[in-house]
Design an enzyme around this catalytic site. Structure first.
Site, PDB file in Angstrom:
ATOM      1  N   GLU A 199       0.851  -1.173   0.000  1.00  0.00           N
ATOM      2  CA  GLU A 199       0.000   0.000   0.000  1.00  0.00           C
ATOM      3  C   GLU A 199       0.891   1.228   0.000  1.00  0.00           C
ATOM      4  O   GLU A 199       1.953   1.217   0.630  1.00  0.00           O
ATOM      5  CB  GLU A 199      -0.841   0.000   1.278  1.00  0.00           C
ATOM      6  CG  GLU A 199      -2.323   0.187   1.043  1.00  0.00           C
ATOM      7  CD  GLU A 199      -3.111   0.024   2.335  1.00  0.00           C
ATOM      8  OE1 GLU A 199      -3.856  -0.947   2.421  1.00  0.00           O
ATOM      9  OE2 GLU A 199      -2.929   0.858   3.237  1.00  0.00           O
ATOM     10  N   ARG A 291     -17.888  -3.742  14.803  1.00  0.00           N
ATOM     11  CA  ARG A 291     -18.138  -3.851  16.243  1.00  0.00           C
ATOM     12  C   ARG A 291     -18.230  -2.452  16.826  1.00  0.00           C
ATOM     13  O   ARG A 291     -18.021  -1.480  16.127  1.00  0.00           O
ATOM     14  CB  ARG A 291     -16.988  -4.604  16.909  1.00  0.00           C
ATOM     15  CG  ARG A 291     -15.639  -3.971  16.571  1.00  0.00           C
ATOM     16  CD  ARG A 291     -14.514  -4.501  17.406  1.00  0.00           C
ATOM     17  NE  ARG A 291     -13.219  -4.135  16.869  1.00  0.00           N
ATOM     18  CZ  ARG A 291     -12.596  -2.984  17.083  1.00  0.00           C
ATOM     19  NH1 ARG A 291     -13.176  -2.046  17.825  1.00  0.00           N
ATOM     20  NH2 ARG A 291     -11.422  -2.718  16.563  1.00  0.00           N
TER      21      ARG A 291
END
Lengths: 453, 300
Positions: A199, A291
């Protein structure tokens, strides 16, 4: 729906139990042998030991947790953060056992849990991602070609990595040649999977994330942004909401993109989409956390709501009725994570018994603690003692409130980072919003240590 | 702010958790009370002191064999109460509903790390694993199956001894199992016994001591008559640790004491070491089903 099993420990378990009590729900706390006398066990209606202190035999032991749910007739399971919270197998096992898992579907978790799959999905649907390799990179030759295309510096990242582990930044081809095999071997050892991907590394980028809430009936909204750039070794130390010193038009675009992403993957329940914001205003999808997050209280504070309650309501199948336009934030909130660690000693963990603890209070000050005086901070788990969340009408007020609260906070028996946090709040770079994800490591820590001498 | 148009409602005032207490077990080591199901989900090992609880048969099978590989035989075999022993039928029924078992032993075939084996696991939660006609018959059946198919046999022993309620028919099982195992042995096939707490009485006096290799779990009580009976008979103080696995290991009656968490690896290693000599590359003579039907024909 009567009883919630809280499959976690420490601060987040206490946080969840408190909301359950407020809603009239009974709670089952599960604990490892180490946490027998911990705060969650004291607060829950029923608490039960699920295994020895090693997390894989207790907090990660799906069989034991499900047996506890069955024994005490729980009908819902809240996984908290960390441990099993992003484990799709656990969500699936809960469903099979007839329990309502408070979180997204296992399929969505699987999609988002694998970084490469998530990234691919984003690219396919036209969402911006950090330039990088398409999928994992098998050979050094490929890695070099890709790195030249996206431009140095690049990051080598383990596909199964997380929590700041399995990431290496390399500045040129020679460094890439040296590190590539090394990261692969490390990933193989640490995560059982040696796949890595590349990346582009964006210097001075900021970590901005968007809180998402979606019900099971196709309604999805965002609850604004949080700035989480203040990190050390990829662990967040201080967060605020909303993100400050960002062009409002860019913030709007980030928020809208986040909602679109949540809709695109069919997300349900509370989740967070993390973006990297480059200094030139470009922003990129990093990952989606399926979450509740540790820093959720800053969002709660400015929107005046309870996200754990909202999670439970979504799991119960309730309908979200308020349209996005009517959801308005007020003021500015800052959260400091107070950890049992010593900033002067390279943040070495400082486990031990809390001999005494004096907490700040007053209007706009919220403390979410996982421990009380007399409790022991164990070396076997994370070192977070409490979170201090301060909310003011504007950012300056929140900073002053937080700084004052930190000066009132006193914990005896362990080392902690309250003074470090206070110094951050006082730093001109922070006050003017000129921070980025490497700021603490590259700028602030050297500055802080000089000031200590 | 409330984003939802429904209110969280709790269906009953007093939630179930406070009503009925789940089945509890007391740890023999630290004496704490714990929920049985949770203890068994964690390999039946005390999370506090590491002491071993007695492990239910199906749970043990799950932790030992390859997932999904176990095929049980004769699950429904049941005792006929041959002596019309008072209260025996009711006792059996209550043990059945309590334990989720039909009888005191579970037998079948499975693979352990890919190695085929016959396996019998006794369960001390069912009438203390006592050996009556059904337990004996099932041990004989699985031994015959292993012999016929040239498979190794692993027996996890756990028993209070012969089942009193079936009188001499229980004692008869000692010779039946012994003979069946002798035939297995004549075919040069491997028989591994794992002695778990407690292994006593008629089981100790027959197949539990017949293995080619005898392993034991730490701290298991292994003997014929219990320590109290012996003490009363000899009228003398018994040595410390008398009849424990460790005591017997020191005196050469047991080959190795194996921690519960190492049991699967140990058994797999033993099976691998002995594979090839007689068992592994011989194709089974009959399929499981054929053999099973054959047994049924013979018995009916």
């Amino acid at each position: 729906m009567n009883t919630v099993l809280v499959a976690n420990r420490g601060e987040i378990a206490v946080r969840i139990i408190r909301t359950c009590r407020k809603l009239g729900l009974k709670t089952v706390a599960v604990f490892s042998e180490n946490d027998e006398h911990g705060m969650p066990a004291r607060l829950a209606d029923v608490s039960v030991c699920i295994g020895p202190r090693q997390a894989e035999k207790s907090y990660l032991n799906i069989d034991s947790i499900l047996a506890a749910a069955k024994a005490f007739k729980a009908d819902m399971v809240h996984p908290g953060v960390g441990f099993l919270s992003e484990n799709d197998a656990f969500a699936e096992a809960c469903a099979e056992a007839g329990l309502r898992f408070i979180g997204p579907d296992p399929e969505t978790m699987r999609l988002l849990g694998d970084k490469q799959t998530a990234r691919k999905t984003m690219i396919e649907n036209g969402f911006p991602v950090v330039p990088g390799s398409e999928g994992t990179v098998g050979s050094l030759k490929d890695a070099l070609a890709i790195a030249r295309e996206i431009g140095f510096p690049v990051m080598i990242k383990a596909a199964k990595g997380g929590g700041g582990k399995g990431i290496r930044v390399v500045g040129d081809a020679a460094a890439l040649e040296k590190e590539f095999a090394l990261v692969r071997r490390e990933a193989e050892l640490a995560f059982g999977d040696g796949s890595v991907y590349l990346e582009a590394y964006l210097p001075e980028a900021r970590h901005i994330e968007v809180q998402i809430l979606a019900d099971m009936h196709g309604n999805a909204i965002h609850l604004g942004t949080r700035e989480c750039s203040l990190q050390r070794k990829n662990q967040k130390l201080l967060e605020e909401a909303p993100a400050a010193n960002v062009d409002p038009a860019i913030l709007d675009a980030i928020q809208q993109t986040a909602v679109d992403i949540a809709r695109c993957v069919g997300y349900k329940n509370a989740g967070t989409i993390e973006f990297l914001l480059a200094p030139d205003g470009r922003f990129f999808f990093m990952e989606m956390n399926a979450r509740i997050q540790v820093e959720h209280p800053v969002t709660e504070s400015i929107y005046g709501l309870d996200l754990v309650k909202a999670q439970i309501q979504v799991a119960m199948g309730h309908h979200m009725a308020v349209p996005q336009e009517q959801i308005v934030a007020h003021g500015h909130a800052i959260e400091c994570r107070i950890n049992a660690e010593d900033p002067a000693e390279n943040f070495r963990p400082s486990p031990g018994v809390i001999k005494s603890m004096t907490l700040p209070g007053g209007s706009g000050v919220r403390i979410d603690a996982g421990y009380a005086a007399g409790d022991e901070i164990s070396p076997f788990y994370d070192s977070m003692v409490l979170k201090l969340i301060c909310t003011g009408d504007d950012r300056d007020e929140a900073i002053r409130l937080c700084s004052g609260a930190l000066s009132e906070l006193s914990i005896e028996g362990i080392s902690h980072n309250a003074a470090f946090a206070r110094a951050m709040l006082a730093d001109p770079d922070f006050q003017s919003g000129r921070v980025h994800t490497r700021w603490i490591e590259q700028v602030f820590i050297p500055r802080y240590l000089r000031g200590q001498q | 702010m409330n984003l939802f148009n429904e209110k969280v409602t709790v269906t009953s005032e007093e939630a179930d958790i406070l009503g009925e207490k789940p089945e509890m077990l007391r740890c023999g080591g630290c004496k704490r009370e714990m929920v049985a199901d949770i203890v068994h989900a964690a390999d039946s090992i005390c999370p506090y002191c590491g002491a071993l609880f007695r492990q239910p048969a199906y749970r043990r099978i799950e932790t030992i064999v390859d997932s999904g590989s176990f095929i049980e035989i004769e699950r429904d075999a049941e005792s006929r109460d041959p002596l019309s022993f008072p209260g025996y039928k009711t006792k059996i029924e209550s043990e059945r509903s309590k334990s989720n078992l039909q009888e005191g032993v579970v037998v079948g075939k499975a693979t352990i790390k890919g190695l085929r084996t016959a396996i019998a696991v006794m369960d001390s939660y069912f009438m203390m694993g006592s050996m009556g006609t059904v337990v004996g018959e099932k041990i004989v059946l699985i031994t015959e199956f292993a012999t016929l198919n040239r498979l190794p046999l692993i027996i996890f022993c756990a028993s209070g001894g012969a089942r009193m309620q079936e009188g001499v028919l229980s004692l008869l099982q000692m010779s039946r199992t012994t003979i069946a195992l002798a035939r297995h042995s004549e075919q040069r096939l491997l028989h591994i016994n794992v002695l778990t707490h407690p292994t006593t009485g008629g089981v100790t006096a027959s197949f539990a001591m017949q293995g080619d290799i005898t392993l034991a779990e730490p701290g298991a009580l292994i003997g014929f008559a219990g320590p109290r009976v012996i003490q009363q008979t000899v009228g003398d103080k018994l040595p410390e640790g008398f009849q424990t696995a460790e005591y017997l290991y020191e005196r050469g009656l047991i080959d190795r004491i194996v921690e519960r968490r190492d049991m699967r690896d140990t058994l797999a290693a033993l099976l691998a070491l002995h594979a090839g000599s007689a068992a592994d590359d011989v194709r089974p003579k009959t399929s499981f089903k054929e053999w099973y039907d054959d047994v049924f024909k013979r018995n009916s």
